[in-house]
Design a protein around this motif. Structure first.
Motif, PDB file in Angstrom:
ATOM      1  N   GLY A  65      56.703  30.402  24.101  1.00 20.93           N
ATOM      2  CA  GLY A  65      56.261  30.118  22.743  1.00 20.93           C
ATOM      3  C   GLY A  65      54.801  30.520  22.623  1.00 20.93           C
ATOM      4  O   GLY A  65      53.988  30.235  23.504  1.00 20.93           O
ATOM      5  N   CYS A  66      54.462  31.194  21.558  1.00 19.38           N
ATOM      6  CA  CYS A  66      53.107  31.737  21.390  1.00 19.38           C
ATOM      7  C   CYS A  66      52.043  30.651  21.396  1.00 19.38           C
ATOM      8  O   CYS A  66      50.998  30.805  22.031  1.00 19.38           O
ATOM      9  CB  CYS A  66      53.038  32.563  20.115  1.00 19.38           C
ATOM     10  N   PHE A  67      52.277  29.557  20.704  1.00 16.19           N
ATOM     11  CA  PHE A  67      51.275  28.489  20.650  1.00 16.19           C
ATOM     12  C   PHE A  67      51.085  27.844  22.012  1.00 16.19           C
ATOM     13  O   PHE A  67      49.975  27.707  22.511  1.00 16.19           O
ATOM     14  CB  PHE A  67      51.669  27.431  19.617  1.00 16.19           C
ATOM     15  N   TRP A  68      52.171  27.463  22.660  1.00 17.64           N
ATOM     16  CA  TRP A  68      52.102  26.681  23.896  1.00 17.64           C
ATOM     17  C   TRP A  68      51.511  27.459  25.060  1.00 17.64           C
ATOM     18  O   TRP A  68      50.974  26.868  26.000  1.00 17.64           O
ATOM     19  CB  TRP A  68      53.490  26.181  24.278  1.00 17.64           C
ATOM     20  N   HIS A  69      51.633  28.787  25.025  1.00 17.12           N
ATOM     21  CA  HIS A  69      51.160  29.593  26.160  1.00 17.12           C
ATOM     22  C   HIS A  69      49.976  30.477  25.796  1.00 17.12           C
ATOM     23  O   HIS A  69      49.617  31.378  26.558  1.00 17.12           O
ATOM     24  CB  HIS A  69      52.312  30.425  26.721  1.00 17.12           C
ATOM     25  N   GLY A  70      49.367  30.241  24.640  1.00 21.12           N
ATOM     26  CA  GLY A  70      48.117  30.893  24.281  1.00 21.12           C
ATOM     27  C   GLY A  70      48.199  32.387  24.068  1.00 21.12           C
ATOM     28  O   GLY A  70      47.297  33.129  24.463  1.00 21.12           O
ATOM     29  N   PRO A  74      48.739  35.821  15.824  1.00 23.21           N
ATOM     30  CA  PRO A  74      48.226  34.819  14.880  1.00 23.21           C
ATOM     31  C   PRO A  74      48.726  33.398  15.147  1.00 23.21           C
ATOM     32  O   PRO A  74      47.975  32.444  15.042  1.00 23.21           O
ATOM     33  CB  PRO A  74      48.719  35.320  13.524  1.00 23.21           C
ATOM     34  N   ARG A  75      49.984  33.255  15.514  1.00 25.47           N
ATOM     35  CA  ARG A  75      50.509  31.914  15.764  1.00 25.47           C
ATOM     36  C   ARG A  75      49.909  31.311  17.031  1.00 25.47           C
ATOM     37  O   ARG A  75      49.615  30.132  17.095  1.00 25.47           O
ATOM     38  CB  ARG A  75      52.024  31.962  15.869  1.00 25.47           C
ATOM     39  N   GLY A  76      49.739  32.125  18.051  1.00 22.90           N
ATOM     40  CA  GLY A  76      49.180  31.624  19.302  1.00 22.90           C
ATOM     41  C   GLY A  76      47.692  31.387  19.238  1.00 22.90           C
ATOM     42  O   GLY A  76      47.142  30.570  19.981  1.00 22.90           O
ATOM     43  N   ALA A  77      47.004  32.082  18.351  1.00 19.62           N
ATOM     44  CA  ALA A  77      45.547  31.968  18.266  1.00 19.62           C
ATOM     45  C   ALA A  77      45.106  30.784  17.426  1.00 19.62           C
ATOM     46  O   ALA A  77      43.934  30.413  17.464  1.00 19.62           O
ATOM     47  CB  ALA A  77      44.964  33.253  17.694  1.00 19.62           C
ATOM     48  N   ARG A  78      46.004  30.188  16.667  1.00 17.97           N
ATOM     49  CA  ARG A  78      45.574  29.071  15.812  1.00 17.97           C
ATOM     50  C   ARG A  78      45.290  27.851  16.688  1.00 17.97           C
ATOM     51  O   ARG A  78      45.897  27.648  17.735  1.00 17.97           O
ATOM     52  CB  ARG A  78      46.586  28.771  14.739  1.00 17.97           C
ATOM     53  N   SER A  79      44.369  27.059  16.222  1.00 20.40           N
ATOM     54  CA  SER A  79      43.929  25.907  16.986  1.00 20.40           C
ATOM     55  C   SER A  79      44.141  24.640  16.167  1.00 20.40           C
ATOM     56  O   SER A  79      43.740  24.586  15.008  1.00 20.40           O
ATOM     57  CB  SER A  79      42.450  26.074  17.331  1.00 20.40           C
ATOM     58  N   PRO A  80      44.739  23.618  16.757  1.00 21.51           N
ATOM     59  CA  PRO A  80      44.929  22.370  16.021  1.00 21.51           C
ATOM     60  C   PRO A  80      43.581  21.747  15.658  1.00 21.51           C
ATOM     61  O   PRO A  80      42.617  21.850  16.413  1.00 21.51           O
ATOM     62  CB  PRO A  80      45.672  21.472  17.000  1.00 21.51           C
ATOM     63  N   LYS A  81      43.537  21.115  14.514  1.00 22.42           N
ATOM     64  CA  LYS A  81      42.298  20.468  14.075  1.00 22.42           C
ATOM     65  C   LYS A  81      42.165  19.081  14.692  1.00 22.42           C
ATOM     66  O   LYS A  81      41.075  18.640  15.017  1.00 22.42           O
ATOM     67  CB  LYS A  81      42.263  20.384  12.558  1.00 22.42           C
ATOM     68  N   ALA A  84      41.282  18.595  19.087  1.00 25.61           N
ATOM     69  CA  ALA A  84      41.118  20.010  19.442  1.00 25.61           C
ATOM     70  C   ALA A  84      40.738  20.211  20.909  1.00 25.61           C
ATOM     71  O   ALA A  84      41.240  21.136  21.558  1.00 25.61           O
ATOM     72  CB  ALA A  84      40.076  20.653  18.537  1.00 25.61           C
ATOM     73  N   ASP A  85      39.854  19.375  21.452  1.00 25.35           N
ATOM     74  CA  ASP A  85      39.439  19.535  22.851  1.00 25.35           C
ATOM     75  C   ASP A  85      40.635  19.380  23.790  1.00 25.35           C
ATOM     76  O   ASP A  85      40.794  20.139  24.749  1.00 25.35           O
ATOM     77  CB  ASP A  85      38.352  18.530  23.224  1.00 25.35           C
ATOM     78  N   TYR A  86      41.478  18.395  23.526  1.00 29.87           N
ATOM     79  CA  TYR A  86      42.665  18.184  24.346  1.00 29.87           C
ATOM     80  C   TYR A  86      43.566  19.416  24.330  1.00 29.87           C
ATOM     81  O   TYR A  86      44.028  19.888  25.364  1.00 29.87           O
ATOM     82  CB  TYR A  86      43.451  16.961  23.854  1.00 29.87           C
ATOM     83  N   TRP A  87      43.828  19.951  23.128  1.00 32.70           N
ATOM     84  CA  TRP A  87      44.744  21.075  23.002  1.00 32.70           C
ATOM     85  C   TRP A  87      44.182  22.338  23.627  1.00 32.70           C
ATOM     86  O   TRP A  87      44.923  23.102  24.266  1.00 32.70           O
ATOM     87  CB  TRP A  87      45.125  21.304  21.545  1.00 32.70           C
ATOM     88  N   ARG A  88      42.876  22.579  23.484  1.00 34.82           N
ATOM     89  CA  ARG A  88      42.275  23.751  24.134  1.00 34.82           C
ATOM     90  C   ARG A  88      42.442  23.667  25.645  1.00 34.82           C
ATOM     91  O   ARG A  88      42.816  24.631  26.302  1.00 34.82           O
ATOM     92  CB  ARG A  88      40.796  23.864  23.762  1.00 34.82           C
TER      93      ARG A  88
END
Length: 135
Positions: A65-70, A74-81, A84-88
């Motif tokens: 998955g693009c988000f989960w594996h960075g 565009p989908r993988g590059a988005r960052s949760p608001k 955010a530190d945890y998700w990065r």
């Protein structure tokens, strides 16, 4: 404006995220069934527990998955608001773990292929990529 989830509700949502038999993974398996049957799923004896493994050919396919594996789409590059530190940090750990698994597979003489969720928009392109990889 988004509604803030309670801790319990957010936990329930995250528990529902599947790690296997996802729609992208099933789409790749459907393609493979036509021209390369005989694969095994989620082999724990292969580094990285690949989604699809061809044991005799020493080929491993990961469907990410693009988000989960960075991924850099565009989908993988988005960052949760929120948080955010945890998700990065989490996504960075996933990327590092994926690289370690690739290195372990290469050390064992295996070849690995990653199919990204966003690539599945072009099914013909993915099928060509799979055929060349397994060729």
């Amino acid at each position: 404006m988004s509604v803030k989830e309670t801790r319990e509700r957010r936990s329930a949502i995250m528990r529902a995220v599947k790690g296997r038999d996802t729609a992208p993974e099933i789409a790749v398996r459907t393609m493979l069934r036509r021209f390369a049957p005989g694969y095994r799923l989620h082999r724990k004896d292969v580094p990285g527990n690949p989604d699809i493994a061809f044991i005799g050919r020493k080929r491993a396919i990961f469907v990410h998955g693009c988000f989960w594996h960075g991924h850099d789409c565009p989908r993988g590059a988005r960052s949760p608001k929120a948080n955010a530190d945890y998700w990065r940090a989490k996504i960075a750990r996933n990327i590092a773990r994926d690289a370690a698994h690739q290195a372990a597979l290469a050390a064992m003489g295996w070849r690995a292929l990653t199919v990204w969720e966003c690539e599945l928009k072009d099914k013909a392109g993915v099928e060509k990529k799979l055929r060349e990889f397994l060729g």
